[in-house]
Design a protein around this motif. Sequence first.
Motif, PDB file in Angstrom:
ATOM      1  N   LYS A  91      56.795  12.123  42.694  1.00  0.00           N
ATOM      2  CA  LYS A  91      55.956  12.055  43.898  1.00  0.00           C
ATOM      3  C   LYS A  91      55.064  13.280  44.038  1.00  0.00           C
ATOM      4  N   LEU A  92      55.646  14.462  43.809  1.00  0.00           N
ATOM      5  CA  LEU A  92      54.849  15.682  43.908  1.00  0.00           C
ATOM      6  C   LEU A  92      53.811  15.737  42.792  1.00  0.00           C
ATOM      7  N   LEU A  93      54.193  15.319  41.617  1.00  0.00           N
ATOM      8  CA  LEU A  93      53.264  15.319  40.486  1.00  0.00           C
ATOM      9  C   LEU A  93      52.037  14.444  40.782  1.00  0.00           C
ATOM     10  N   GLU A  94      52.257  13.322  41.448  1.00  0.00           N
ATOM     11  CA  GLU A  94      51.154  12.420  41.761  1.00  0.00           C
ATOM     12  C   GLU A  94      50.189  13.021  42.773  1.00  0.00           C
ATOM     13  N   GLN A  95      50.653  14.036  43.513  1.00  0.00           N
ATOM     14  CA  GLN A  95      49.788  14.704  44.493  1.00  0.00           C
ATOM     15  C   GLN A  95      48.948  15.818  43.869  1.00  0.00           C
ATOM     16  N   LEU A  96      49.289  16.218  42.638  1.00  0.00           N
ATOM     17  CA  LEU A  96      48.621  17.336  41.996  1.00  0.00           C
ATOM     18  C   LEU A  96      47.446  16.852  41.144  1.00  0.00           C
ATOM     19  N   LEU A 144      52.835  23.473  47.211  1.00  0.00           N
ATOM     20  CA  LEU A 144      53.928  24.170  46.534  1.00  0.00           C
ATOM     21  C   LEU A 144      53.839  25.670  46.786  1.00  0.00           C
ATOM     22  N   LYS A 145      54.978  26.267  47.136  1.00  0.00           N
ATOM     23  CA  LYS A 145      55.055  27.720  47.277  1.00  0.00           C
ATOM     24  C   LYS A 145      55.483  28.341  45.955  1.00  0.00           C
ATOM     25  N   SER A 146      55.207  29.618  45.809  1.00  0.00           N
ATOM     26  CA  SER A 146      55.570  30.324  44.580  1.00  0.00           C
ATOM     27  C   SER A 146      56.989  30.882  44.693  1.00  0.00           C
ATOM     28  N   ILE A 147      57.555  31.276  43.560  1.00  0.00           N
ATOM     29  CA  ILE A 147      58.808  32.033  43.547  1.00  0.00           C
ATOM     30  C   ILE A 147      58.524  33.386  42.922  1.00  0.00           C
ATOM     31  N   PHE A 148      59.417  34.364  43.201  1.00  0.00           N
ATOM     32  CA  PHE A 148      59.207  35.748  42.775  1.00  0.00           C
ATOM     33  C   PHE A 148      60.170  36.085  41.647  1.00  0.00           C
ATOM     34  N   LEU A 149      59.631  36.683  40.566  1.00  0.00           N
ATOM     35  CA  LEU A 149      60.417  37.104  39.420  1.00  0.00           C
ATOM     36  C   LEU A 149      60.488  38.628  39.390  1.00  0.00           C
ATOM     37  N   SER A 150      61.576  39.157  38.826  1.00  0.00           N
ATOM     38  CA  SER A 150      61.727  40.607  38.748  1.00  0.00           C
ATOM     39  C   SER A 150      62.479  40.994  37.485  1.00  0.00           C
ATOM     40  N   ASP A 151      62.082  42.130  36.891  1.00  0.00           N
ATOM     41  CA  ASP A 151      62.876  42.673  35.801  1.00  0.00           C
ATOM     42  C   ASP A 151      64.283  42.951  36.307  1.00  0.00           C
ATOM     43  N   GLY A 152      65.253  42.848  35.407  1.00  0.00           N
ATOM     44  CA  GLY A 152      66.596  43.102  35.890  1.00  0.00           C
ATOM     45  C   GLY A 152      67.726  42.886  34.916  1.00  0.00           C
TER      46      GLY A 152
END
Length: 804
Positions: free
Chosen positions: A6-11, A35-43
Amino acid sequence: MLKNQKLLEQLTLKEKALLMAGQGEWQTRAIKGKLKSIFLSDGPFGLRKQSGAGDHLGLNGSEPATCFPSSATLANSWDPAVGRAVGRALGREARRLEVDQVLGPALNIKRNPRGGRSFEYFSEDPYLAGKMAAGMIQGLQENGTIATPKHLAVNSQETRRMASNSVVDQRALHEIYLTNFEIAVKEGKPKSIMSSYNEINGSYANESKWLLTDTLRKDWGFDGYVVTDWGGDNDHVSGIKAGSNLAMPGLGVNAAEEVVQAVEKGELSEEVLNQRVDELLTVILEAQAKPAAGNFSWEEQHAVARDAAKKSLVLLKNKDQILPLAKGTKVALVGDFAKNPRYQGAGSSLINSRDLESLLATAKDYPIDLVGYAQGCPRQGEAKPELLKEAMSLADKCDVYVVNVGLDESAESEGLDRPNLSIPPCQADLLEALAKTGKPIVLVLSGGAAIELPWEGKVNAIVHEYLGGEAGASAVWEVLTGKYNPSGRLAESYPLTETDIPFDNEFPAEKHNAYYKESIFVGYRYYETAGVKVKYPFGYGLSYTTFAYSNLEIDDQGASLDVTNTGQVAGKETVQLYIGKEDSPLLRPKRELKGWAQVDLEPGETKRIKIPFDEYSFRYFDQSLETWQEEKGHYQIMLGRNVADVVLTGEYDLKRGIVPKESSSSYGKYREGKLLLVTDQDFADLYGAKLPKNLPAGRRELEWNDPLREMANAKSWLGRAVAKWLANKIQQSLDESKPDLNFLFNYNMPFRAMTKMMGDMISRPMAEDILFIVNGHFWRGTGRLIRDYFQNNRKVKNDKDVQE
């Protein structure tokens, strides 16, 4: 039907293309209203979240965080539960800082201890590395944080790390360099995995369908998404086809335009693009649905770091049982590290530690009498007589010296490999001087990888803390004073001398093709097979008590035995299971680690333990059939304290499997462990194809995938001058014990990576213009660069981005 149909069809097509690369340095792409983003971090062993301007190289400051012991340290615990506890604590800290994904753990094989990131990696053994990584992944993901094991795969050197081809035979590839990741994926079930910079047998890891789709997803059951190492996206469309989902850092609209055009021209199926987007969306949406962060305590985090460091300490020497130190022992503390600890590596893993301890500051908390402290020698450089004299003068006041030396920051960093296995000469001079006083020396070693120890006879005891994190100092004192009985075991071999390492003179490879000529004979697999003595073998570690093994029984499920504490204090033993097959026609190491068990015992106590066989116990990779097989017949089952100290041996008859064909006679040098005699032709026979050739030295036309260091061979004086300037800047930073990752990264970065690390600031035509200039066409190249600069600016300005 895809999971997120469903989300893919909206893009739109462009929005899907944009999702295949990040939004800036640390976030996935957001799509406005969708769609919101997510945050990545070294770790790998502590979070490095940059709240201001982000950069992968660590140039800008990061939020205060707990610094846990490095992976090389944790591996010495031989306890996946320790890794799980650290992972769980990392996950808590990630939630607190609103980090969705942690880039770790790192689990590449320590092919050579001089590898610059050995401190980030668990072991020279794939079974141990995989099990330890799986534990950390499980802990990290308990509360919804995404783990990212890295770097898949065969990523063994920092020199030319973005422009190197790992030439490795199929048995070594599967048995050594992929088994670690296989275990981590199957048991840890990570939601993401990071591809490596390098090529594997001529194909970039991030563009290998065989690796990312056939092996990772189909064979191992991976159901997460693949992210590139930062700047590791070579051909964006090829990566998507192969199974890569996210190129980092953000590549800007130019990369999205590549994808759109590839779909419109029929070079990339939109069905494949939808699959990649769906895999990414599944993980992003799961991460965004996780519950809010719970309670958080810095004190609890610090306690986890201390416990992990304590359980990972390795007692290498204890002459005349000088340790543990008796209550009230007069101690002189010596060494720059004792005041300014060496507790973590350098590079993208650098942590802004919140609560850093030192041996000097924590000594007051333990039952010893600290009579003085002396620096003894500089952190690096020439010995200073006045500092030596100050340290030697403490002999009149003390019963024992506790001296903290090891590898300084310039020796171990992302972006460079170690030139040798020595500690700084001034530190060796310090040990020689203190030995002349006649007072016993207890040595605390700091550093993330194996070293030579020619001065070992000068000291009475050695406790190796590796890189113990922020709480490593109190962990050391707990062992020195007997509050904790050391239980760590080495996860790598310590050779007597660097020349004992096979093909050490060819490491790191300075040219494009790196020949993995040792094949499956990495680390102890070589030393044991060839009968080469080492200083400290794989799996080695002493205790304040002793253990006896008896009553070995072997059945189809595994090996059982009794373990007895024959000493005077409680302790933990790590019983190691090794398997060999003397009569095999295959090339095989003398023995290989296939399991272990840890047992806690009171004085005089006996417990019966069982170490089970599993799917990895008897398998080998059949190169001709391109699949895993088991060899039928008799095996030697060996239980020992370490790889060189086998206590009990039994036989087991494997009735299933096949009888393989006799290996080629050309493999004789490998079979006999005579790797030092192996030629390129011998390796080519094993490799099964003609070896790719390296270009000869000298000035030449540089190519798109040449690293900037190759400008030393450029036709243009300007290119040669830039290469020399970069090399000088790197050396200057090393002389100051502060490796500059910015210069190190650029020195090893290929021309193509300019377009990958700088978003839309540099387009591909602009990068090609720079290469044209370097190849001796200054005026024409400069004219093209100015033209393409303005064209790129107009295109970016006119493009309507679709982000929040």
